[in-house]
Design an enzyme around this catalytic site. Structure first.
Site, PDB file in Angstrom:
ATOM      1  N   GLU A  46       0.823  -1.205   0.000  1.00 19.80           N
ATOM      2  CA  GLU A  46       0.000   0.000   0.000  1.00 19.80           C
ATOM      3  C   GLU A  46       0.862   1.262   0.000  1.00 19.80           C
ATOM      4  O   GLU A  46       0.538   2.253  -0.673  1.00 19.80           O
ATOM      5  CB  GLU A  46      -0.927   0.011   1.226  1.00 19.80           C
ATOM      6  CG  GLU A  46      -1.887  -1.156   1.280  1.00 19.80           C
ATOM      7  CD  GLU A  46      -1.358  -2.351   2.060  1.00 19.80           C
ATOM      8  OE1 GLU A  46      -2.164  -3.024   2.717  1.00 19.80           O
ATOM      9  OE2 GLU A  46      -0.118  -2.612   2.008  1.00 19.80           O
ATOM     10  N   CYS A  73      -2.339  -4.104   7.127  1.00 13.41           N
ATOM     11  CA  CYS A  73      -1.945  -4.415   8.493  1.00 13.41           C
ATOM     12  C   CYS A  73      -2.400  -3.325   9.462  1.00 13.41           C
ATOM     13  O   CYS A  73      -2.547  -2.156   9.098  1.00 13.41           O
ATOM     14  CB  CYS A  73      -0.434  -4.619   8.586  1.00 13.41           C
ATOM     15  SG  CYS A  73       0.558  -3.218   8.053  1.00 13.41           S
ATOM     16  N   CYS A  82      -0.467  -0.140   7.662  1.00 12.96           N
ATOM     17  CA  CYS A  82      -0.955   0.328   6.359  1.00 12.96           C
ATOM     18  C   CYS A  82      -2.406   0.813   6.447  1.00 12.96           C
ATOM     19  O   CYS A  82      -2.824   1.676   5.667  1.00 12.96           O
ATOM     20  CB  CYS A  82      -0.831  -0.771   5.321  1.00 12.96           C
ATOM     21  SG  CYS A  82       0.884  -1.150   4.905  1.00 12.96           S
ATOM     22  N   THR A 194      20.290 -40.399   1.907  1.00 11.06           N
ATOM     23  CA  THR A 194      20.458 -39.484   0.776  1.00 11.06           C
ATOM     24  C   THR A 194      21.706 -38.624   0.969  1.00 11.06           C
ATOM     25  O   THR A 194      22.492 -38.421   0.038  1.00 11.06           O
ATOM     26  CB  THR A 194      19.217 -38.581   0.613  1.00 11.06           C
ATOM     27  OG1 THR A 194      18.083 -39.396   0.324  1.00 11.06           O
ATOM     28  CG2 THR A 194      19.414 -37.573  -0.502  1.00 11.06           C
ATOM     29  N   LEU A 202      22.338 -29.186  -1.665  1.00 10.15           N
ATOM     30  CA  LEU A 202      21.069 -28.603  -1.234  1.00 10.15           C
ATOM     31  C   LEU A 202      21.082 -27.076  -1.278  1.00 10.15           C
ATOM     32  O   LEU A 202      20.499 -26.411  -0.415  1.00 10.15           O
ATOM     33  CB  LEU A 202      20.688 -29.077   0.182  1.00 10.15           C
ATOM     34  CG  LEU A 202      20.531 -30.590   0.365  1.00 10.15           C
ATOM     35  CD1 LEU A 202      19.980 -30.891   1.751  1.00 10.15           C
ATOM     36  CD2 LEU A 202      19.644 -31.216  -0.701  1.00 10.15           C
ATOM     37  N   LEU A 286      10.470 -39.539   2.774  1.00 10.94           N
ATOM     38  CA  LEU A 286       9.234 -39.090   2.113  1.00 10.94           C
ATOM     39  C   LEU A 286       8.032 -39.874   2.629  1.00 10.94           C
ATOM     40  O   LEU A 286       6.974 -39.298   2.909  1.00 10.94           O
ATOM     41  CB  LEU A 286       9.364 -39.241   0.595  1.00 10.94           C
ATOM     42  CG  LEU A 286      10.325 -38.270  -0.092  1.00 10.94           C
ATOM     43  CD1 LEU A 286      10.643 -38.748  -1.500  1.00 10.94           C
ATOM     44  CD2 LEU A 286       9.745 -36.860  -0.130  1.00 10.94           C
TER      45      LEU A 286
END
Length: 350
Positions: A46, A73, A82, A194, A202, A286
């Site tokens: 805004e 907000c 805002c 893994t 990663l 997983l």
């Protein structure tokens, strides 16, 4: 409102733990101002929208309608409220996609505006707004990060070689996309096998953006410290049962490896204001997330690579295929949990 959503997504990867927000100011069918939340700690949508109005159009602000994708907000955070800005600018008509689920806002912004005499309408493109900010909504409504599972499968439905040797199933276009995804999530996680056999980094190396927090499960602290996860490329959590220690960018987190392990990690991520987690582990990790119902979406690369003798990919229980996109020789599938509060809206970005 569609334009608000388009603007909001320009802040992706840069606004967390705040939401993505876009704002458009319209006078008699003409857009006189636009803005979006560009970076955490900086001006909100805004503010940027009002600031973009030219000097020649400033007198039109009180006569205009403010469209904003999330409730303005009502509290002092990194920036002033805002809602108070709109009141000072005498904006009398405000149209909103979603009510902010953050406890310090959650309707208070709307109440302030209405008490000041403004007319407020909300719920416009609400499903699209909620999908766009699903990480933010999940974080505040469920008190945990939004969880994305990711894996690739061979033509036979396997995801790893039987001897656990590193095997690249997806093509290089898919690999680049994964690096983009990493910049969009707050944390990334793998299991011990893994980490040991694939020695992954990663990190997002093929895409510009922030690096996710790396998390690895290493129950007995057996991973070689020469592996990539121990380098300084990104902050890393080593979840284990042996020790609690902070060492440079490495945080050794001691937790019991029982049925409560994953919820405990999610609680810690919530405490650290991490809105999302992408899980790139093997089938065991997983499947643990799937069987415990701890997932919101799954992204699966269906490849043409042959791997006839391998470890089978997880069975995704309680999921719905909501989108599928060809990516050269691969097909990228988006699955969402059945009856999820954060439903995919066709045409929206993942």
């Amino acid at each position: 409102m569609q334009r608000c959503l388009e603007l909001a997504q320009r802040g992706k990867s840069h606004t967390a733990p705040n939401p993505m927000v876009g704002a458009v100011l319209v006078h008699e069918g003409r857009i006189i101002g636009e803005g979006w939340h560009q970076q955490y700690g900086h001006a909100h949508a805004e503010v940027n929208c009002i600031s973009s109005v030219t000097a020649a159009d400033k007198h039109l602000v009180p006569l205009s309608t403010m469209y904003v994708s999330l409730e303005p907000c009502a509290h002092f955070g990194k920036t002033p409220p805002c809602a108070q800005l709109l009141i000072r600018e005498k904006v009398k008509n405000i149209i909103i996609a979603n009510i902010d689920p953050f406890a310090q806002v959650d309707g208070h912004g709307i109440a302030l505006l209405e008490q000041a005499g403004a007319t407020v309408q909300y719920g416009i493109l609400a499903d699209a707004g909620k999908w766009m900010n699903r990480r933010f909504f999940c974080f505040h409504q469920q008190q945990r990060p939004y969880i994305i599972l990711k894996w690739a499968v061979s033509a036979e439905g396997n995801m790893a070689a039987a001897d656990r040797s590193r095997t690249q199933l997806s093509n290089h276009f898919s690999s680049s996309l994964v690096h983009q995804w990493r910049t969009e999530e707050a944390a990334i996680m793998v299991g011990y096998n893994t980490a040991l056999h694939d020695n992954p980094q990663l990190t997002a190396r093929q895409w510009n953006g922030p690096q996710p927090l790396r998390i690895v499960l290493d129950r007995q602290l057996k991973l070689p410290h020469t592996h990539h996860l121990f380098n300084t490329a990104a902050d890393t959590w080593i979840v284990n049962e042996q020790q609690q220690l902070q060492q440079d960018n490495l945080n050794f987190i001691q937790l019991p490896f029982d049925e409560h392990l994953l919820p405990a990690i999610l609680r810690k991520l919530h405490q650290q204001q991490r809105l999302s987690l992408i899980v790139e582990g093997g089938p065991a990790l997983l499947n643990s997330f799937i069987t415990q119902g701890l997932w919101d979406e799954a992204r699966i690369f269906k490849t043409t690579t042959s791997l006839p003798h391998g470890i089978a990919a997880p069975a995704l229980l309680g999921g719905t295929l909501t989108s599928e996109t060809p990516l050269h020789s691969d097909r990228v599938q988006l699955w969402t949990r059945c009856n999820s509060e954060y439903a995919y809206v066709p045409g929206m970005k993942w």
